[in-house]
Scaffold this motif. Structure first.
Motif, mmCIF file in Angstrom:
data_model
loop_
_atom_site.group_PDB
_atom_site.id
_atom_site.type_symbol
_atom_site.label_atom_id
_atom_site.label_comp_id
_atom_site.label_asym_id
_atom_site.label_seq_id
_atom_site.Cartn_x
_atom_site.Cartn_y
_atom_site.Cartn_z
ATOM 1 N N GLY A 1 45.022 49.414 46.891
ATOM 2 C CA GLY A 1 45.859 49.130 45.739
ATOM 3 C C GLY A 1 46.146 50.378 44.934
ATOM 4 O O GLY A 1 45.951 51.505 45.399
ATOM 5 N N LYS A 2 46.613 50.186 43.705
ATOM 6 C CA LYS A 2 47.009 51.282 42.823
ATOM 7 C C LYS A 2 45.881 51.616 41.840
ATOM 8 O O LYS A 2 45.007 50.799 41.561
ATOM 9 C CB LYS A 2 48.266 50.896 42.043
ATOM 10 C CG LYS A 2 49.480 50.595 42.920
ATOM 11 C CD LYS A 2 49.961 51.850 43.624
ATOM 12 C CE LYS A 2 51.239 51.577 44.419
ATOM 13 N NZ LYS A 2 52.390 51.286 43.544
ATOM 14 N N LEU A 3 45.958 52.848 41.307
ATOM 15 C CA LEU A 3 44.974 53.308 40.327
ATOM 16 C C LEU A 3 45.676 54.127 39.256
ATOM 17 O O LEU A 3 46.402 55.080 39.565
ATOM 18 C CB LEU A 3 43.894 54.166 41.000
ATOM 19 C CG LEU A 3 42.955 54.951 40.077
ATOM 20 C CD1 LEU A 3 42.151 54.015 39.184
ATOM 21 C CD2 LEU A 3 42.020 55.842 40.892
ATOM 22 N N THR A 4 45.490 53.755 38.005
ATOM 23 C CA THR A 4 45.972 54.545 36.877
ATOM 24 C C THR A 4 44.834 54.719 35.878
ATOM 25 O O THR A 4 43.889 53.922 35.845
ATOM 26 C CB THR A 4 47.164 53.874 36.167
ATOM 27 O OG1 THR A 4 46.755 52.588 35.680
ATOM 28 C CG2 THR A 4 48.341 53.719 37.103
ATOM 29 N N VAL A 5 44.920 55.761 35.066
ATOM 30 C CA VAL A 5 43.949 55.990 34.000
ATOM 31 C C VAL A 5 44.718 56.172 32.700
ATOM 32 O O VAL A 5 45.880 56.595 32.703
ATOM 33 C CB VAL A 5 43.070 57.228 34.273
ATOM 34 C CG1 VAL A 5 42.245 57.033 35.535
ATOM 35 C CG2 VAL A 5 43.914 58.490 34.369
ATOM 36 N N THR B 1 42.407 51.560 35.467
ATOM 37 C CA THR B 1 43.072 50.303 35.811
ATOM 38 C C THR B 1 43.325 50.244 37.313
ATOM 39 O O THR B 1 43.963 51.139 37.888
ATOM 40 C CB THR B 1 44.403 50.160 35.057
ATOM 41 O OG1 THR B 1 44.156 50.205 33.645
ATOM 42 C CG2 THR B 1 45.069 48.834 35.399
ATOM 43 N N PHE B 2 42.812 49.191 37.934
ATOM 44 C CA PHE B 2 42.984 48.962 39.371
ATOM 45 C C PHE B 2 43.895 47.758 39.567
ATOM 46 O O PHE B 2 43.664 46.695 38.983
ATOM 47 C CB PHE B 2 41.631 48.707 40.039
ATOM 48 C CG PHE B 2 40.656 49.841 39.898
ATOM 49 C CD1 PHE B 2 40.600 50.852 40.847
ATOM 50 C CD2 PHE B 2 39.793 49.903 38.806
ATOM 51 C CE1 PHE B 2 39.700 51.899 40.719
ATOM 52 C CE2 PHE B 2 38.892 50.946 38.670
ATOM 53 C CZ PHE B 2 38.845 51.946 39.627
ATOM 54 N N ARG B 3 44.902 47.920 40.414
ATOM 55 C CA ARG B 3 45.809 46.821 40.753
ATOM 56 C C ARG B 3 45.810 46.663 42.268
ATOM 57 O O ARG B 3 46.406 47.470 42.986
ATOM 58 C CB ARG B 3 47.222 47.104 40.243
ATOM 59 C CG ARG B 3 47.334 47.196 38.729
ATOM 60 C CD ARG B 3 48.765 47.500 38.297
ATOM 61 N NE ARG B 3 48.894 47.548 36.850
ATOM 62 C CZ ARG B 3 48.705 48.642 36.115
ATOM 63 N NH1 ARG B 3 48.359 49.785 36.712
ATOM 64 N NH2 ARG B 3 48.850 48.599 34.806
ATOM 65 N N GLY B 4 45.100 45.664 42.745
ATOM 66 C CA GLY B 4 44.996 45.452 44.179
ATOM 67 C C GLY B 4 43.866 44.494 44.493
ATOM 68 O O GLY B 4 43.490 43.657 43.666
ATOM 69 N N GLU B 5 43.298 44.641 45.682
ATOM 70 C CA GLU B 5 42.209 43.775 46.130
ATOM 71 C C GLU B 5 41.170 44.612 46.868
ATOM 72 O O GLU B 5 41.507 45.588 47.543
ATOM 73 C CB GLU B 5 42.734 42.685 47.078
ATOM 74 C CG GLU B 5 43.809 41.780 46.500
ATOM 75 C CD GLU B 5 43.255 40.728 45.561
ATOM 76 O OE1 GLU B 5 42.028 40.457 45.642
ATOM 77 O OE2 GLU B 5 44.028 40.186 44.749
ATOM 78 N N GLY B 6 39.909 44.207 46.731
ATOM 79 C CA GLY B 6 38.855 44.857 47.490
ATOM 80 C C GLY B 6 37.677 45.274 46.630
ATOM 81 O O GLY B 6 37.649 45.062 45.413
ATOM 82 N N VAL B 7 36.682 45.868 47.300
ATOM 83 C CA VAL B 7 35.445 46.291 46.643
ATOM 84 C C VAL B 7 35.318 47.807 46.761
ATOM 85 O O VAL B 7 35.484 48.373 47.851
ATOM 86 C CB VAL B 7 34.216 45.610 47.279
ATOM 87 C CG1 VAL B 7 32.933 46.091 46.614
ATOM 88 C CG2 VAL B 7 34.338 44.090 47.174
#
Length: 382
Positions: A150-154, A199-205
């Motif tokens: 997924g995506k990652l922003t700070v 901020t994480f937008r997606g799926e998973g661990v």
């Protein structure tokens, strides 16, 4: 009056280092706050709370005398809520600490984050993050992306939720290796109560560790000090600075006391230390930064050595204790200490405590006539 009598005494107490002169803005950056010191165990108090106690004591040391003379329960209480101090999670997801796949031997825990759609990992800093306009702040953190896709922003956000600065890292792919992420954040406004958000937008661990955010520092030193506080101390014009001293220097036991050898490596590789004053110190303001600070303000750097042990063999310890306390390893005999500056060039061999105290001229050769550079001091410590 001698000009060499005026000093600054430094101690990590009431967040004087972390959250104080050390410029780091993120609290509990390596998620180690809840790690019990290795020489301690948890026992129940009469009020059903928890407190720390040494796992074992040397022969002849009373169980209620290993600590300071005042009520020892005060500083050995254990608060289970401190495990994730500074951090909170918003949105769809779950977080918990894990010891799986450690980033390195110094950071044995990381934050395991399960993302379900969108998750915001928030750090409140030390009583808020002081966002300021002007030169940008330097961000660095580590991810082990695991199964996350997924995506990652700070971002830096004001207390009322306004975005003051942000950076988009784009897509994050699954992986099993730890990876460093870096960026600069230039705030468009000021707020002493701002917060930092991943901020994480997606799926998973995935796993997160060692999240660090630094504003401009004194003399632009990496891993440095707050410019305003460093300048304030410089204006006192001390002839020397002592570090580290007070109760901080002894830790909760000799085994958990500060060790300079663990304070001259990169900050990511420093194992932190549970200090005497009920919180964990990052040791980010370590020996290397201390020496740089002394050079910045033109002061001599002074360290202290204490002797801990029983005759006829004496163990030369790292630092100075206070309050004539018992330790878990042995007794500090008569609280007798020998002071030495970083101009020290030699340490004597094995002697009895009586010999060491009465013949300290054999212990330390002081180079009073030669100014030692930072490089020389560092080479002496290795």
């Amino acid at each position: 009056m001698s000009p060499t009598l005026y000093e600054i005494f430094t101690e990590e107490i009431s967040h004087a280092f972390d959250g104080g002169i050390y410029a780091e803005l993120i609290q509990n950056r390596s998620f180690e706050e809840g790690v019990l010191p290795s020489v301690m165990k948890l026992i129940k108090k009469p009020d059903s709370g928890l407190k720390m106690e040494l796992v074992s004591l040397s022969d002849g040391v009373p169980t209620n005398k290993w600590d300071m003379p005042w009520p020892w329960n005060m500083n050995c209480g254990w608060d289970t809520n401190r495990v994730l101090v500074g951090w909170s999670l918003q949105g769809g997801g779950e977080m918990n600490l894990t010891e799986a796949n450690p980033m390195n031997v110094a950071s044995l825990r990381s934050l395991k984050l399960k993302v379900l759609g969108q998750a915001r990992l928030v750090n409140s800093g030390y009583w808020g993050i002081n966002a300021q306009t002007g030169p940008p702040s330097a961000l660095k953190f580590y991810l082990r992306s695991g199964s996350y896709r997924g995506k990652l922003t700070v971002s830096l956000e004001s207390k009322d939720g306004k975005v003051l600065a942000d950076h988009d890292f784009g897509a994050v792919k699954p992986g099993t290796a730890w990876k460093a992420f870096t960026a600069t954040l230039n705030a468009s406004g000021t707020d002493p109560k701002a917060r930092f958000v991943l901020t994480f937008r997606g799926e998973g661990v995935l796993q997160v560790d060692w999240v660090s955010l630094f504003p401009p520092t004194c003399k632009n030193r990496p891993n440095g000090l707050r410019s305003d506080l460093a300048k304030w101390l410089e204006n006192y014009k001390p002839s020397f600075v002592r570090y580290p001293v007070g109760c901080y220097v002894k830790g909760l036991s000799w085994q958990s006391a500060p060790d300079w050898r663990k304070m001259v490596c990169p900050p990511e590789e420093r194992p932190d230390m549970w200090g005497y004053w009920k919180y964990r110190s990052t040791d980010g303001f370590g020996y290397h930064e201390f020496l740089e600070f002394c050079e910045n303000i033109g002061a001599n750097a002074t360290n202290a050595l204490a002797f801990n042990g029983a005759e006829p063999h004496v163990e030369l310890r790292r630092d100075i204790t206070c309050q004539r306390r018992f330790s878990g390893a042995a007794l500090l005999l008569n609280n007798r200490v020998v002071m030495a500056t970083f101009r020290t060039v030699s340490v004597g061999g094995e002697k009895t405590l009586r010999q060491l105290v009465s013949h300290d001229e054999y212990l330390f050769t002081m180079r009073k006539e030669r100014k030692v550079s930072l490089r020389d001091r560092q080479s002496q410590m290795t």
